[in-house]
Design a protein around this motif. Structure first.
Motif, PDB file in Angstrom:
ATOM      1  N   ARG A  44      47.916  69.012  31.900  1.00 39.60           N
ATOM      2  CA  ARG A  44      49.193  69.581  32.329  1.00 39.60           C
ATOM      3  C   ARG A  44      49.533  69.164  33.755  1.00 39.60           C
ATOM      4  O   ARG A  44      50.687  68.848  34.066  1.00 39.60           O
ATOM      5  CB  ARG A  44      49.149  71.109  32.243  1.00 39.60           C
ATOM      6  N   GLU A  45      48.515  69.166  34.619  1.00 39.09           N
ATOM      7  CA  GLU A  45      48.751  68.793  36.010  1.00 39.09           C
ATOM      8  C   GLU A  45      49.143  67.325  36.131  1.00 39.09           C
ATOM      9  O   GLU A  45      49.979  66.970  36.971  1.00 39.09           O
ATOM     10  CB  GLU A  45      47.491  69.063  36.846  1.00 39.09           C
ATOM     11  N   TYR A  46      48.555  66.474  35.291  1.00 32.08           N
ATOM     12  CA  TYR A  46      48.906  65.057  35.348  1.00 32.08           C
ATOM     13  C   TYR A  46      50.344  64.838  34.897  1.00 32.08           C
ATOM     14  O   TYR A  46      51.095  64.068  35.510  1.00 32.08           O
ATOM     15  CB  TYR A  46      47.947  64.232  34.490  1.00 32.08           C
ATOM     16  N   ASP A  47      50.752  65.523  33.823  1.00 25.76           N
ATOM     17  CA  ASP A  47      52.146  65.422  33.383  1.00 25.76           C
ATOM     18  C   ASP A  47      53.086  65.947  34.465  1.00 25.76           C
ATOM     19  O   ASP A  47      54.148  65.361  34.712  1.00 25.76           O
ATOM     20  CB  ASP A  47      52.341  66.204  32.085  1.00 25.76           C
ATOM     21  N   ALA A  48      52.702  67.060  35.102  1.00 20.48           N
ATOM     22  CA  ALA A  48      53.536  67.615  36.169  1.00 20.48           C
ATOM     23  C   ALA A  48      53.620  66.647  37.347  1.00 20.48           C
ATOM     24  O   ALA A  48      54.668  66.525  37.997  1.00 20.48           O
ATOM     25  CB  ALA A  48      52.976  68.962  36.631  1.00 20.48           C
ATOM     26  N   PHE A  49      52.519  65.932  37.616  1.00 23.13           N
ATOM     27  CA  PHE A  49      52.530  64.939  38.683  1.00 23.13           C
ATOM     28  C   PHE A  49      53.516  63.822  38.393  1.00 23.13           C
ATOM     29  O   PHE A  49      54.277  63.392  39.271  1.00 23.13           O
ATOM     30  CB  PHE A  49      51.120  64.369  38.863  1.00 23.13           C
ATOM     31  N   LEU A  50      53.533  63.337  37.155  1.00 24.54           N
ATOM     32  CA  LEU A  50      54.472  62.280  36.784  1.00 24.54           C
ATOM     33  C   LEU A  50      55.917  62.745  36.934  1.00 24.54           C
ATOM     34  O   LEU A  50      56.773  62.008  37.437  1.00 24.54           O
ATOM     35  CB  LEU A  50      54.202  61.823  35.340  1.00 24.54           C
ATOM     36  N   VAL A  51      56.188  63.966  36.495  1.00 21.70           N
ATOM     37  CA  VAL A  51      57.548  64.490  36.599  1.00 21.70           C
ATOM     38  C   VAL A  51      57.932  64.691  38.061  1.00 21.70           C
ATOM     39  O   VAL A  51      59.044  64.350  38.485  1.00 21.70           O
ATOM     40  CB  VAL A  51      57.673  65.807  35.811  1.00 21.70           C
ATOM     41  N   HIS A  52      57.004  65.241  38.853  1.00 22.06           N
ATOM     42  CA  HIS A  52      57.292  65.494  40.270  1.00 22.06           C
ATOM     43  C   HIS A  52      57.560  64.185  41.012  1.00 22.06           C
ATOM     44  O   HIS A  52      58.466  64.118  41.853  1.00 22.06           O
ATOM     45  CB  HIS A  52      56.117  66.237  40.902  1.00 22.06           C
ATOM     46  N   ARG A  53      56.795  63.151  40.694  1.00 24.05           N
ATOM     47  CA  ARG A  53      57.011  61.857  41.325  1.00 24.05           C
ATOM     48  C   ARG A  53      58.380  61.297  40.958  1.00 24.05           C
ATOM     49  O   ARG A  53      59.092  60.737  41.800  1.00 24.05           O
ATOM     50  CB  ARG A  53      55.901  60.881  40.922  1.00 24.05           C
ATOM     51  N   ALA A  54      58.761  61.464  39.687  1.00 21.22           N
ATOM     52  CA  ALA A  54      60.075  61.000  39.254  1.00 21.22           C
ATOM     53  C   ALA A  54      61.189  61.791  39.934  1.00 21.22           C
ATOM     54  O   ALA A  54      62.235  61.240  40.275  1.00 21.22           O
ATOM     55  CB  ALA A  54      60.190  61.119  37.735  1.00 21.22           C
ATOM     56  N   GLN A  55      60.963  63.079  40.141  1.00 20.47           N
ATOM     57  CA  GLN A  55      61.961  63.893  40.836  1.00 20.47           C
ATOM     58  C   GLN A  55      62.140  63.432  42.272  1.00 20.47           C
ATOM     59  O   GLN A  55      63.258  63.409  42.798  1.00 20.47           O
ATOM     60  CB  GLN A  55      61.551  65.363  40.793  1.00 20.47           C
ATOM     61  N   LYS A  56      61.049  63.072  42.928  1.00 22.97           N
ATOM     62  CA  LYS A  56      61.147  62.568  44.298  1.00 22.97           C
ATOM     63  C   LYS A  56      61.931  61.264  44.340  1.00 22.97           C
ATOM     64  O   LYS A  56      62.762  61.051  45.232  1.00 22.97           O
ATOM     65  CB  LYS A  56      59.750  62.370  44.888  1.00 22.97           C
TER      66      LYS A  56
END
Length: 204
Positions: A70-82
């Motif tokens: 879950r944290e890895y998926d959240a990391f990918l999304v957060h990076r895309a948001q940035k």
């Protein structure tokens, strides 16, 4: 019909002492129980206690792997948001530079900016609507984490199929502890990664 397979020889032979005791019905066997293979042969109460602790830790590890995924998926999304935020914050007089910066890294996560087309969309609203398509390396990592979860869950299932009451209780305890530790997260659609009340990622 009696499904008890007590005194079934699992390969130990008469020279190695008592054979494994296996039951296909609910049981509370301890000494001479075997799990997964004849090498996992319980010969003392201390060994059985260690096995119970190991089962608890195995289920906790499963919850840990789920949290990591879950944290890895959240990391990918957060990076895309940035990246989306940087795209929207680019100078209006240089749109070509902003477009090139959003697509410069070939092979990285693809950010869909279709949701940005609305004329009234703010930067925060647009970044929250980002969609991510992982590249081949990121998808490999996601698949690897899924494989680990599948393998651990499969071993837990096999252990449960011995219908040993102590082992099944340990599985339940491990599920409770694992969820308590690794599912302790900020809830709700308004939860932010940088919220001051967010639980630290290192400690669950």
């Amino acid at each position: 019909m009696d499904m008890d397979m007590g005194d079934m020889d699992m390969g130990g032979g008469s020279d190695s002492g008592p054979s494994c005791v296996i039951s296909m019905l609910w049981n509370w066997n301890t000494i001479d129980s075997c799990f997964l293979s004849s090498q996992w042969h319980i010969r003392s109460r201390g060994m059985f206690a260690g096995s119970c602790i190991g089962v608890i830790l195995l289920v906790i590890a499963l919850e840990f792997l789920r949290r990591v995924a879950r944290e890895y998926d959240a990391f990918l999304v957060h990076r895309a948001q940035k990246k989306a935020g940087q795209f929207l914050a680019a100078p209006a007089h240089n749109p070509s530079a902003a477009a090139s910066s959003s697509s410069s890294d070939h092979g990285k996560a693809t950010v869909s900016t279709a949701a940005f087309a609305g004329a009234g969309a703010t930067g925060e609203q647009a970044s929250e609507s980002v969609r991510v398509r992982p590249n081949i390396v990121e998808q490999f990592i996601r698949a690897f984490l899924h494989m680990l979860q599948f393998a651990v869950a499969y071993f837990v299932m096999l252990l449960a199929m011995y219908f040993n009451g102590y082992i099944i209780i340990c599985i339940f305890i491990g599920a409770f502890l694992g969820s308590f530790i690794f599912s302790w997260e900020v809830l709700g659609p308004g939860a932010k990664e940088n919220d001051a009340t967010a639980v630290t990622k290192c400690c669950g």
